[in-house]
Design an enzyme around this catalytic site. Structure first.
Site, PDB file in Angstrom:
ATOM      1  N   ASP A   1      -6.570  -1.388  -3.315  1.00  0.00           N
ATOM      2  CA  ASP A   1      -7.624  -1.923  -3.410  1.00  0.00           C
ATOM      3  C   ASP A   1      -8.188  -3.298  -3.949  1.00  0.00           C
ATOM      4  OD1 ASP A   1      -8.683   0.334  -1.458  1.00  0.00           O
ATOM      5  OD2 ASP A   1      -9.053   1.854  -2.773  1.00  0.00           O
TER       6      ASP A   1
ATOM      7  N   ASP B   1      -7.156  -4.893   6.333  1.00  0.00           N
ATOM      8  CA  ASP B   1      -6.621  -6.221   5.564  1.00  0.00           C
ATOM      9  C   ASP B   1      -7.164  -7.645   6.655  1.00  0.00           C
ATOM     10  OD1 ASP B   1      -4.554  -6.021   7.495  1.00  0.00           O
ATOM     11  OD2 ASP B   1      -3.962  -5.992   6.053  1.00  0.00           O
TER      12      ASP B   1
ATOM     13  N   ASN C   1       0.975  -1.521   0.036  1.00  0.00           N
ATOM     14  CA  ASN C   1       0.199  -0.255   0.081  1.00  0.00           C
ATOM     15  C   ASN C   1       1.020   1.555   0.273  1.00  0.00           C
ATOM     16  OD1 ASN C   1      -2.739   1.212  -0.340  1.00  0.00           O
ATOM     17  ND2 ASN C   1      -2.357   1.162   1.714  1.00  0.00           N
TER      18      ASN C   1
ATOM     19  N   HIS D   1      -2.603   3.782  -2.324  1.00  0.00           N
ATOM     20  CA  HIS D   1      -3.708   3.125  -2.241  1.00  0.00           C
ATOM     21  C   HIS D   1      -4.619   2.583  -3.179  1.00  0.00           C
ATOM     22  CE1 HIS D   1      -3.341   4.542   2.385  1.00  0.00           C
ATOM     23  NE2 HIS D   1      -3.664   6.030   1.566  1.00  0.00           N
TER      24      HIS D   1
END
Length: 288
Positions: free
Chosen positions: A187, A213, A178, A183
């Site tokens: 995702d 997560d 990440n 981001h």
């Protein structure tokens, strides 16, 4: 207002309303179909009058039900439900909120049935979407925390539950991915992991995302041994390479399992699986 004027007002209302108005004789043949119904059926008045209504709006698989319901209404027993599915002239299935009235002669004998229907398809679809959103994780499409605990409450119910097993999953290395790729890439990685978890589960299993997560897989009928085997399969699947932002990355997952039977507290079972997962993650960190 004179009777003639009232008749004209009633006809104008019938012609202008968006409600579907259909009047049939006691044998189900169409006597009247207002313009809204004609547009819905995709046929002019001349093609509708005299035809059995089940040839006009009823789904093919429900024709016999419609004929039976019509006979029951004529006999004085309310049998047609408040909402039905009708078929448009284009073959689209629409949800119709239906009001049914029996028209009677002076001696009380029925001679016709009047249906007034409102198309509520869009409203019902919106309601269903709201219900789905209330129990669905918006990113992955998995069950959310609320839905997960509802499933646990049902399967651990002291009288009606049949027990379940949990695999609590926490991704290893997700933060690094990440931070490196952003981001949006993170995702996509979470969505990919969710897809792999779905592939490993059956129709009676529930896959949920708690947030971040963390994922949980709830299975019916698995004992501790079966849950441990499911956890090993999950770990192997998540370790498979993933394409993130055009680069191949590898992450891992730490898992913890727990089982619960009817009468067990959902929070307690969840906490046991969570603690087992943290035990595994702590051991791996110490080794690294």
């Amino acid at each position: 207002m004179t009777p003639t004027a009232l008749d004209g007002l009633a006809r104008a209302t019938l012609e202008a309303t968006a409600a579907l108005v259909l009047v049939c004789d006691d044998g189900g043949r169409v006597l009247l179909a207002n313009p809204a119904l004609q547009r819905f059926a995709g046929r002019p008045r001349e093609e509708l009058v005299g035809r059995p209504f089940w040839e006009v709006v009823t789904l093919p698989e429900e024709v016999e039900l419609a004929r039976a319901a019509m006979a029951m209404v004529v006999s004085g027993r309310p049998a047609i439900p408040g909402e039905v599915d009708w078929l448009t002239g284009d073959g689209d299935r629409r949800r119709i909120e239906l009001q049914t009235s029996v028209l009677t002669r002076d001696d009380g004998t029925p001679y016709a049935i009047a249906f007034v229907g409102i198309d509520v398809t869009t409203h019902r679809e919106r309601e269903a979407q709201v219900r789905r959103q209330a129990v669905t994780d918006p990113l992955t499409g998995l069950a959310n925390r609320s839905a997960l605990f509802a499933v646990l409450a049902a399967r651990l119910h002291v009288e009606t539950g049949d027990g379940c097993s949990l695999v609590f999953c926490d991704l290893d290395g997700f933060k690094a991915v990440n931070d490196r790729f952003g981001h949006a890439a993170g995702d996509r990685l979470l969505v990919a992991v969710a897809g792999r978890l779905r592939e490993l589960t059956g129709p009676d299993d529930v896959v949920a995302r708690l947030g971040g997560d963390e994922f949980v897989v709830v299975s019916r009928g698995l004992d501790a041994v079966g849950a441990a085997e499911r956890a090993r399969r999950i770990e192997a699947a998540v370790r498979e390479p993933l394409d993130v932002a055009g680069e191949v990355v590898r992450i891992g997952v730490s898992t913890g399992t727990a089982t619960g039977g009817p009468g067990d507290d959902p929070d307690s079972v969840m906490n046991r699986a969570d603690m087992a997962m943290y035990g595994v993650k702590s051991v791996r960190r110490s080794r690294r």
